[in-house]
Design a protein around this motif. Structure first.
Motif, mmCIF file in Angstrom:
data_model
loop_
_atom_site.group_PDB
_atom_site.id
_atom_site.type_symbol
_atom_site.label_atom_id
_atom_site.label_comp_id
_atom_site.label_asym_id
_atom_site.label_seq_id
_atom_site.Cartn_x
_atom_site.Cartn_y
_atom_site.Cartn_z
ATOM 1 N N LYS A 78 -27.625 -23.869 -40.525
ATOM 2 C CA LYS A 78 -26.928 -22.584 -40.645
ATOM 3 C C LYS A 78 -27.478 -21.794 -41.834
ATOM 4 C CE LYS A 78 -23.818 -19.507 -39.755
ATOM 5 N NZ LYS A 78 -23.967 -18.617 -38.615
ATOM 6 N N ASN A 79 -27.682 -22.462 -42.963
ATOM 7 C CA ASN A 79 -28.241 -21.780 -44.141
ATOM 8 C C ASN A 79 -29.633 -21.239 -43.855
ATOM 9 O OD1 ASN A 79 -26.051 -22.058 -45.899
ATOM 10 N ND2 ASN A 79 -26.684 -24.106 -46.496
ATOM 11 N N LEU A 80 -30.461 -22.011 -43.174
ATOM 12 C CA LEU A 80 -31.801 -21.532 -42.828
ATOM 13 C C LEU A 80 -31.735 -20.345 -41.874
ATOM 14 C CD1 LEU A 80 -33.833 -24.837 -42.369
ATOM 15 C CD2 LEU A 80 -34.150 -23.087 -44.129
ATOM 16 N N THR A 81 -30.802 -20.376 -40.935
ATOM 17 C CA THR A 81 -30.634 -19.268 -39.995
ATOM 18 C C THR A 81 -30.262 -17.990 -40.735
ATOM 19 O OG1 THR A 81 -29.973 -20.775 -38.232
ATOM 20 C CG2 THR A 81 -29.352 -18.468 -37.965
ATOM 21 N N VAL A 82 -29.339 -18.090 -41.671
ATOM 22 C CA VAL A 82 -28.923 -16.920 -42.455
ATOM 23 C C VAL A 82 -30.103 -16.393 -43.270
ATOM 24 C CG1 VAL A 82 -27.454 -16.181 -44.381
ATOM 25 C CG2 VAL A 82 -26.482 -17.544 -42.513
#
Length: 95
Positions: free
Chosen positions: A69-73
């Protein structure tokens, strides 16, 4: 074998066999992921001896999901900034 060809491989996560079909060129990546997950599982099994295997796997799932999720953001923000920069360059060039 061509890079786009797929192969069947067997991996083990926390002692559970998993059959996968992966692109030929992703074999090494798949094995690296298998090793990383099992290393973390074994470390956490020693660190949390009272936790069940199911509990450990749930903790690991949360960890990897939060990384994803952090990488997606971050990817979305980088894409937005790249589009802004491109628009700025296009504006400069059109003047």
């Amino acid at each position: 074998m061509k890079d786009q060809d797929k192969i069947n491989i067997n991996i083990h996560i926390a002692g559970e066999p998993i059959k996968l079909t992966v692109p030929f060129q992703d074999q090494e990546l798949t094995r690296d992921i298998e090793k990383e997950i099992n290393t973390l599982f074994n470390q956490w099994r020693r660190s949390f001896p009272k936790q069940s295997e199911k509990g450990l796997l749930a903790m690991m799932l949360y960890r990897y999901a939060s990384y994803y999720k952090n990488l997606t953001v971050k990817y979305q923000e980088a894409t937005r900034l790249a589009k802004e920069c491109l628009a700025d360059v296009e504006n400069i060039l059109s003047d």
